[in-house]
Design an enzyme around this catalytic site. Structure first.
Site, short mmCIF file in Angstrom:
data_model
loop_
_atom_site.label_atom_id
_atom_site.label_comp_id
_atom_site.label_asym_id
_atom_site.label_seq_id
_atom_site.Cartn_x
_atom_site.Cartn_y
_atom_site.Cartn_z
N ASP A 47 0.76 -1.25 0.00
CA ASP A 47 -0.07 -0.08 0.02
C ASP A 47 1.01 1.12 -0.01
O ASP A 47 0.36 2.47 0.48
CB ASP A 47 -1.14 0.03 1.17
CG ASP A 47 -1.77 -1.08 1.19
OD1 ASP A 47 -2.12 -1.75 0.10
OD2 ASP A 47 -2.51 -1.72 2.22
N LYS A 81 1.93 2.28 -5.04
CA LYS A 81 2.34 1.44 -6.22
C LYS A 81 1.61 2.03 -7.58
O LYS A 81 2.10 2.22 -8.52
CB LYS A 81 2.77 -0.02 -6.09
CG LYS A 81 3.68 -0.28 -4.97
CD LYS A 81 3.73 -1.82 -5.02
CE LYS A 81 2.52 -2.48 -4.33
NZ LYS A 81 1.99 -2.18 -3.03
N GLY A 119 -4.59 -4.20 -3.87
CA GLY A 119 -5.41 -3.07 -4.11
C GLY A 119 -4.71 -1.97 -4.75
O GLY A 119 -4.08 -1.39 -3.66
N HIS A 120 -4.48 -1.75 -5.86
CA HIS A 120 -3.92 -0.42 -6.36
C HIS A 120 -4.83 0.67 -6.65
O HIS A 120 -5.52 0.41 -7.55
CB HIS A 120 -3.02 -1.05 -7.54
CG HIS A 120 -1.88 -2.03 -7.12
ND1 HIS A 120 -1.31 -2.79 -7.79
CD2 HIS A 120 -1.77 -2.57 -5.69
CE1 HIS A 120 -0.29 -3.59 -7.34
NE2 HIS A 120 -0.76 -3.63 -5.89
N GLN A 159 2.06 -5.84 -3.16
CA GLN A 159 2.59 -6.09 -1.83
C GLN A 159 4.08 -5.44 -1.65
O GLN A 159 4.07 -4.36 -2.32
CB GLN A 159 2.74 -7.56 -1.48
CG GLN A 159 1.48 -8.35 -1.15
CD GLN A 159 0.88 -8.84 -2.74
OE1 GLN A 159 1.51 -9.37 -3.65
NE2 GLN A 159 -0.42 -8.67 -2.86
P1 GDP Z 1 -0.89 0.26 -3.72
O1 GDP Z 1 -1.33 -0.88 -3.14
O2 GDP Z 1 0.70 0.35 -3.29
O3 GDP Z 1 -1.17 0.71 -4.98
O4 GDP Z 1 -1.41 1.47 -2.82
P2 GDP Z 1 -2.92 1.52 -2.25
O5 GDP Z 1 -3.48 2.21 -3.19
O6 GDP Z 1 -3.00 0.43 -1.62
O7 GDP Z 1 -2.88 2.85 -1.17
C1 GDP Z 1 -2.29 4.16 -1.21
C2 GDP Z 1 -3.18 4.91 -1.01
O8 GDP Z 1 -2.61 6.32 -1.00
C3 GDP Z 1 -4.37 4.98 -2.02
O9 GDP Z 1 -5.55 5.43 -1.29
C4 GDP Z 1 -3.72 6.32 -2.82
O10 GDP Z 1 -4.83 7.07 -3.53
C5 GDP Z 1 -3.13 7.38 -1.70
N1 GDP Z 1 -2.04 8.02 -2.29
C6 GDP Z 1 -1.00 7.70 -3.04
N2 GDP Z 1 0.05 8.71 -3.03
C7 GDP Z 1 -0.43 9.55 -2.21
C8 GDP Z 1 0.03 10.82 -1.98
O11 GDP Z 1 1.09 11.23 -2.18
N3 GDP Z 1 -0.66 11.75 -0.98
C9 GDP Z 1 -1.98 11.15 -0.63
N4 GDP Z 1 -2.47 11.98 0.21
N5 GDP Z 1 -2.34 10.13 -0.99
C10 GDP Z 1 -1.91 9.06 -1.82
P1 IMO Z 2 -0.89 -4.10 -2.30
O1 IMO Z 2 -0.41 -4.77 -3.69
C1 IMO Z 2 -1.14 -4.52 2.08
C2 IMO Z 2 -0.99 -8.64 3.65
C3 IMO Z 2 -2.07 -9.06 4.38
C4 IMO Z 2 -1.62 -10.07 5.35
C5 IMO Z 2 -0.72 -10.74 4.71
C6 IMO Z 2 -1.09 -12.08 4.07
O2 IMO Z 2 -2.03 -3.42 -2.43
O3 IMO Z 2 0.24 -3.46 -1.61
P2 IMO Z 2 -2.43 -12.57 1.93
O4 IMO Z 2 -4.03 -12.36 1.74
O5 IMO Z 2 -1.70 -12.20 0.77
O6 IMO Z 2 -2.38 -14.26 2.39
O7 IMO Z 2 -2.22 -11.75 3.16
O8 IMO Z 2 -0.31 -10.01 3.49
N1 IMO Z 2 -1.26 -8.12 2.29
C7 IMO Z 2 -1.39 -6.79 1.99
N2 IMO Z 2 -1.01 -5.68 2.90
N3 IMO Z 2 -1.19 -4.55 0.71
C8 IMO Z 2 -1.09 -5.47 0.10
O9 IMO Z 2 -1.23 -5.56 -1.35
C9 IMO Z 2 -1.27 -6.85 0.53
N4 IMO Z 2 -1.54 -7.87 0.23
C10 IMO Z 2 -1.25 -8.94 1.13
O10 IMO Z 2 -2.81 -7.86 4.97
O11 IMO Z 2 -0.95 -9.09 6.52
MG MG Z 3 -2.81 -1.56 -1.72
#
Ligand code: GDP
Ligand code: IMO
Ligand code: MG
Length: 426
Positions: free
Chosen positions: A13, A16, A40-41, A222
């Site tokens: 999270d 990416k 979840g991206h 991840q």
């Molecule tokens: P990922 O799994 O690495 O793609 O990241 P996620 O989408 O799960 O979580 C990142 C969250 O931070 C999302 O809600 C993005 O919209 C938000 N986000 C990303 N970059 C920024 C930033 O620079 N500032 C803020 N405020 N939010 C951001």
């Molecule tokens: P992105 O790509 C954050 C975590 C779960 C749990 C562990 C194992 O959005 O960064 P799983 O369901 O993979 O067997 O769970 O890994 N986890 C993540 N945490 N972002 C993710 O993906 C994750 N994918 C798995 O919360 O701790």
């Molecule tokens: Mg994510």
């Protein structure tokens, strides 16, 4: 520079999705190489938010081919829903290519994942319950169902039957109900029929693309500390999430990767169980969670929040061979007062740890350095020079401590809120 890999440098999270979406404007092919719908991206374009779980985050750029490699584990329903969504948005779903060798998440994978978590009580891993662990178990046990199997009705039935038989005692011991084989075979054959036009030998597609000098962007899921080998085992996911995993998971050799960009938040978050040395509890953690809106993009769970953990970041730089870092969510630290940064950990006997040890992370104490914060809103900054001095010093300190250059800084969720974005293939 035809092949660039983007990976998470923390516990997932990191943002990416946002970075891949931006880089994808320069890419011909974007590839997911590992994990599944546990990812979840999030992409924010013109104020609208889109969360992708399986289709690569290049999907919102009109040009890029979106490849899902053999290192992934795919829930066909989630994939088909995302493909339908591309269709609804007029985003040319025929750009999606799915590896015939990727593994299929079956209903009992999700069932078992959930039952095990419930059974583990306080020792639960806190998985996303998307069936990821059991599906990768089947892959390694050499009894998995692959995407290519879905289009062969004759073998699909036999394979699914054998697979369910292997799990029957496990499901029974966990008090679950063994699913109806015929119903699964019928449903998954239907999925296979719908997926057929998208299924191909994606390694060959990549090879041809690279030979033609096309720009290939590898999208990690991840983050390093969730890696099955290097993460906080057993509180990890079940795949190789590192840049090294992109070779096997996408189907290209290590010499093909020209550049590895690690994504890190300006602080740290983690969802699920497991050690988290810099975690802030109570009101302090709540403040960061609220400011950063830190709730999981896949499960909606509140993310645990804390200060930036340099030993973990330094480790991620090393094991991924990162060429540079991109720092996201710098805007969130505004107005939080002084900023702490964990430079190293200390054991009870005073031993210093500059990277996380293989075990016992929960017994180590984070050692902090305090840096002056800032109160200015960063979300309107357009260049690095617009940042307040203290924010710039914070970035410089990250570079020194993690031993990596920061190439990009993100100051908001929107595509436009990005400083120092350059063509990564240039
Ligand atoms: P990922 O799994 O690495 O793609 O990241 P996620 O989408 O799960 O979580 C990142 C969250 O931070 C999302 O809600 C993005 O919209 C938000 N986000 C990303 N970059 C920024 C930033 O620079 N500032 C803020 N405020 N939010 C951001
Ligand atoms: P992105 O790509 C954050 C975590 C779960 C749990 C562990 C194992 O959005 O960064 P799983 O369901 O993979 O067997 O769970 O890994 N986890 C993540 N945490 N972002 C993710 O993906 C994750 N994918 C798995 O919360 O701790
Ligand atoms: Mg994510």
């Amino acid at each position: 520079m035809p092949v660039v890999c983007v990976v998470g440098a923390q516990w997932g999270d990191e943002g990416k999705g946002k970075v891949v979406d931006l880089y994808a404007q320069y890419a011909d092919v974007v590839v997911r190489y590992g994990g599944g719908a546990n990812a979840g991206h999030t992409l924010v374009v013109g104020g609208e938010k889109v969360v992708l779980h399986l289709v690569p985050s290049g999907a919102l750029q009109p040009r890029a081919q979106c490849v899902i490699g053999q290192g992934t584990v795919l829930d066909p329903k989630v994939l088909l829903d995302e493909i339908d969504e591309l269709e609804r948005r007029d985003l040319a779903p025929e750009r999606v290519f799915v590896s015939d060798r990727a593994h299929v998440v079956l209903p009992h994978h999700k069932l078992i994942d959930g039952l095990r978590e419930a059974d583990a009580g306080a020792g639960a891993i806190g998985t996303t319950k998307r069936g990821i662990g059991p599906c990768y178990e089947d892959k390694v046990a050499r009894r998995g169902i692959r995407i290519g199997d879905l289009v062969d009705a004759k073998t699909l039935g036999e394979r699914v039957r054998a697979n369910i038989e292997a799990w029957r005692p496990v499901i029974a011991a966990l008090g679950g109900e063994v699913p109806d084989v015929d119903a699964i075979v019928q449903l998954y054959a239907e999925y296979g029929g719908r997926l057929r036009p998208f299924i191909t030998d994606t390694a060959k597609l990549l090879w041809d693309a690279m030979k033609d000098g096309k720009n290939v962007l590898l999208e990690g899921a991840q983050g390093a500390m969730l890696d099955v080998d290097h993460g906080t085992y057993p509180y990890v996911t079940s795949s190789t999430v590192l840049a090294g995993g992109a070779c096997a998971g996408a189907g290209l050799g290590p010499t093909a990767i020209d550049r590895v960009v690690g994504i890190t938040k300006a602080y740290t978050t983690r969802v699920g169980g497991g050690p988290f040395p810099t975690e802030l509890h109570g009101e302090d953690g709540e403040r960061l969670r609220k400011a950063g809106n830190e709730f999981g993009a896949t499960t909606g769970r509140p993310r645990r929040c804390g200060w930036l953990d340099i030993p973990a970041l330094r480790f991620a730089v090393q094991i991924n061979g990162m060429s540079e870092l991109a720092v996201t969510k710098l805007d969130i630290l505004a107005g939080l007062g002084d900023i702490s940064i964990c430079t190293h950990y200390e054991g009870r006997d005073g031993t210093r740890y500059d990277t996380p040890p293989y075990d016992g992370l929960e017994d180590l104490t984070p050692v902090y350095e305090k840096l002056p914060g800032w109160t200015e809103d960063l979300t309107k900054c357009e260049t690095i020079d617009d940042l307040p001095d203290n924010a710039r010093s914070y970035i410089r300190r990250i570079e020194e401590l993690a031993d990596a250059k920061v190439g990009m800084v993100s100051v908001g969720a929107d595509r436009t809120q990005t400083l120092r974005l350059r063509d990564p293939f240039g």
